[in-house]
Design a protein around this motif. Structure first.
Motif, PDB file in Angstrom:
ATOM      1  N   UNK A  64      61.006  81.304  49.094  1.00  0.00           N
ATOM      2  CA  UNK A  64      60.214  80.836  49.085  1.00  0.00           C
ATOM      3  C   UNK A  64      59.283  80.537  50.265  1.00  0.00           C
ATOM      4  N   UNK A  65      58.016  81.962  50.174  1.00  0.00           N
ATOM      5  CA  UNK A  65      56.909  81.913  51.627  1.00  0.00           C
ATOM      6  C   UNK A  65      55.959  81.193  51.634  1.00  0.00           C
ATOM      7  N   UNK A  66      55.792  80.572  52.717  1.00  0.00           N
ATOM      8  CA  UNK A  66      53.979  80.220  53.344  1.00  0.00           C
ATOM      9  C   UNK A  66      53.789  81.103  54.300  1.00  0.00           C
ATOM     10  N   UNK A  67      52.668  80.526  54.271  1.00  0.00           N
ATOM     11  CA  UNK A  67      51.310  81.815  55.045  1.00  0.00           C
ATOM     12  C   UNK A  67      50.870  80.279  55.634  1.00  0.00           C
ATOM     13  N   UNK A  68      50.828  81.127  56.782  1.00  0.00           N
ATOM     14  CA  UNK A  68      49.541  80.491  57.894  1.00  0.00           C
ATOM     15  C   UNK A  68      50.430  78.875  59.137  1.00  0.00           C
ATOM     16  N   UNK A  69      51.971  79.265  58.626  1.00  0.00           N
ATOM     17  CA  UNK A  69      53.009  78.447  58.638  1.00  0.00           C
ATOM     18  C   UNK A  69      53.195  78.202  60.781  1.00  0.00           C
ATOM     19  N   UNK A  70      52.026  78.332  61.622  1.00  0.00           N
ATOM     20  CA  UNK A  70      52.324  78.992  62.917  1.00  0.00           C
ATOM     21  C   UNK A  70      52.126  77.411  63.330  1.00  0.00           C
ATOM     22  N   UNK A  76      66.906  73.787  61.223  1.00  0.00           N
ATOM     23  CA  UNK A  76      67.378  74.553  61.359  1.00  0.00           C
ATOM     24  C   UNK A  76      68.178  74.451  60.551  1.00  0.00           C
ATOM     25  N   UNK A  77      68.709  75.744  58.980  1.00  0.00           N
ATOM     26  CA  UNK A  77      69.354  75.504  57.889  1.00  0.00           C
ATOM     27  C   UNK A  77      68.409  75.168  56.999  1.00  0.00           C
ATOM     28  N   UNK A  78      66.667  74.983  56.505  1.00  0.00           N
ATOM     29  CA  UNK A  78      66.407  74.705  56.117  1.00  0.00           C
ATOM     30  C   UNK A  78      65.002  75.854  55.587  1.00  0.00           C
ATOM     31  N   UNK A  79      64.380  76.410  56.893  1.00  0.00           N
ATOM     32  CA  UNK A  79      63.114  76.372  56.736  1.00  0.00           C
ATOM     33  C   UNK A  79      63.230  77.393  58.097  1.00  0.00           C
ATOM     34  N   UNK A  80      62.974  78.659  57.766  1.00  0.00           N
ATOM     35  CA  UNK A  80      63.623  80.058  58.662  1.00  0.00           C
ATOM     36  C   UNK A  80      61.665  80.900  59.391  1.00  0.00           C
ATOM     37  N   UNK A  81      61.432  81.317  60.539  1.00  0.00           N
ATOM     38  CA  UNK A  81      60.601  82.047  60.918  1.00  0.00           C
ATOM     39  C   UNK A  81      60.751  82.812  60.701  1.00  0.00           C
ATOM     40  N   UNK A  82      59.721  84.452  60.021  1.00  0.00           N
ATOM     41  CA  UNK A  82      59.420  85.380  59.814  1.00  0.00           C
ATOM     42  C   UNK A  82      58.816  85.946  60.843  1.00  0.00           C
ATOM     43  N   UNK A  86      54.026  83.065  62.069  1.00  0.00           N
ATOM     44  CA  UNK A  86      52.894  82.578  60.358  1.00  0.00           C
ATOM     45  C   UNK A  86      53.385  82.467  59.397  1.00  0.00           C
ATOM     46  N   UNK A  87      54.642  82.893  59.393  1.00  0.00           N
ATOM     47  CA  UNK A  87      55.148  82.700  58.061  1.00  0.00           C
ATOM     48  C   UNK A  87      56.440  82.198  58.027  1.00  0.00           C
ATOM     49  N   UNK A  88      56.832  81.013  56.931  1.00  0.00           N
ATOM     50  CA  UNK A  88      58.437  80.798  56.921  1.00  0.00           C
ATOM     51  C   UNK A  88      58.385  80.598  55.886  1.00  0.00           C
ATOM     52  N   UNK A  89      59.984  80.574  56.332  1.00  0.00           N
ATOM     53  CA  UNK A  89      60.599  81.094  54.646  1.00  0.00           C
ATOM     54  C   UNK A  89      61.806  79.615  54.125  1.00  0.00           C
ATOM     55  N   UNK A  90      61.683  79.537  53.080  1.00  0.00           N
ATOM     56  CA  UNK A  90      63.283  78.845  52.264  1.00  0.00           C
ATOM     57  C   UNK A  90      63.358  79.629  51.984  1.00  0.00           C
ATOM     58  N   UNK A  91      65.196  79.979  51.476  1.00  0.00           N
ATOM     59  CA  UNK A  91      65.813  80.336  51.242  1.00  0.00           C
ATOM     60  C   UNK A  91      66.866  79.580  50.320  1.00  0.00           C
ATOM     61  N   UNK A  92      66.937  79.407  49.237  1.00  0.00           N
ATOM     62  CA  UNK A  92      67.607  78.431  48.084  1.00  0.00           C
ATOM     63  C   UNK A  92      68.456  79.821  47.358  1.00  0.00           C
ATOM     64  N   UNK A  93      69.727  78.557  47.202  1.00  0.00           N
ATOM     65  CA  UNK A  93      70.970  79.666  46.789  1.00  0.00           C
ATOM     66  C   UNK A  93      71.573  79.301  45.188  1.00  0.00           C
ATOM     67  N   UNK A  94      72.559  79.403  44.783  1.00  0.00           N
ATOM     68  CA  UNK A  94      72.866  78.603  43.262  1.00  0.00           C
ATOM     69  C   UNK A  94      73.471  77.965  43.901  1.00  0.00           C
ATOM     70  N   UNK A  95      73.274  76.561  43.431  1.00  0.00           N
ATOM     71  CA  UNK A  95      74.362  74.808  43.338  1.00  0.00           C
ATOM     72  C   UNK A  95      74.046  74.252  44.439  1.00  0.00           C
ATOM     73  N   UNK A  96      71.963  74.973  44.996  1.00  0.00           N
ATOM     74  CA  UNK A  96      72.031  73.904  46.395  1.00  0.00           C
ATOM     75  C   UNK A  96      70.835  72.563  45.748  1.00  0.00           C
ATOM     76  N   UNK A  97      71.233  71.993  46.819  1.00  0.00           N
ATOM     77  CA  UNK A  97      70.590  70.735  46.715  1.00  0.00           C
ATOM     78  C   UNK A  97      69.350  70.653  47.408  1.00  0.00           C
ATOM     79  N   UNK A  98      68.316  70.783  46.682  1.00  0.00           N
ATOM     80  CA  UNK A  98      66.985  71.333  47.452  1.00  0.00           C
ATOM     81  C   UNK A  98      66.329  70.117  46.931  1.00  0.00           C
ATOM     82  N   UNK A  99      65.489  69.649  49.055  1.00  0.00           N
ATOM     83  CA  UNK A  99      64.630  68.982  48.851  1.00  0.00           C
ATOM     84  C   UNK A  99      62.579  69.621  48.423  1.00  0.00           C
ATOM     85  N   UNK A 100      62.705  69.608  47.560  1.00  0.00           N
ATOM     86  CA  UNK A 100      60.992  70.353  46.777  1.00  0.00           C
ATOM     87  C   UNK A 100      60.258  68.360  47.232  1.00  0.00           C
ATOM     88  N   UNK A 101      60.303  67.691  47.332  1.00  0.00           N
ATOM     89  CA  UNK A 101      59.335  67.212  48.264  1.00  0.00           C
ATOM     90  C   UNK A 101      59.290  67.763  49.548  1.00  0.00           C
TER      91      UNK A 101
END
Length: 114
Positions: A64-70, A76-82, A86-101
């Motif tokens: 899940x990538x968001x724009x305008x994220x400068x 670390x381990x949750x939100x990575x820069x691309x 300016x873009x950041x991404x959250x990578x979600x894998x099978x069985x992972x607990x995700x803080x959707x909030x």
């Protein structure tokens, strides 16, 4: 909601479909009047004609990538820069607990200026 996006999501593995549907609902709740469309083969979400987010299904994850994220710091381990950050991404894998909030909070911050 776009039928093309629904078809994209429904082609994924069951766990990925579940994650994509949660992210899709999160975007709709976080950005009123968001435009959803399949572009470049992936679901894109636009606000006022500007890219806000993208969902991408890969073999072993959903990104899940968001724009305008400068101004949003990496987590670390949750939100990575691309690229230049300016873009950041959250990578979600099978069985992972995700803080959707937390994901919604990031999207809310990045979409506010759009």
């Amino acid at each position: 909601m776009s039928d093309d996006v629904t078809q994209y999501i429904n082609k994924a593995q069951p766990w990925q479909t579940d994650v994509c549907e949660k992210l899709r609902a999160l975007v709709a709740q976080t950005i009123p009047d968001v435009e959803e469309r399949l572009q470049y083969g992936k679901p894109h979400y636009l606000k006022n004609g500007h890219y806000a987010a993208v969902i991408a299904v890969a073999k072993d994850k959903v990104s899940f990538m968001v724009f305008n994220a400068t101004d949003v710091p990496e987590v670390k381990g949750f939100l990575r820069a691309l690229g230049n950050g300016e873009r950041k991404a959250v990578d979600i894998r099978a069985g992972q607990d995700v803080d959707y909030g937390a994901v919604a909070g990031i999207l809310e911050k990045t979409a506010t200026a759009l």
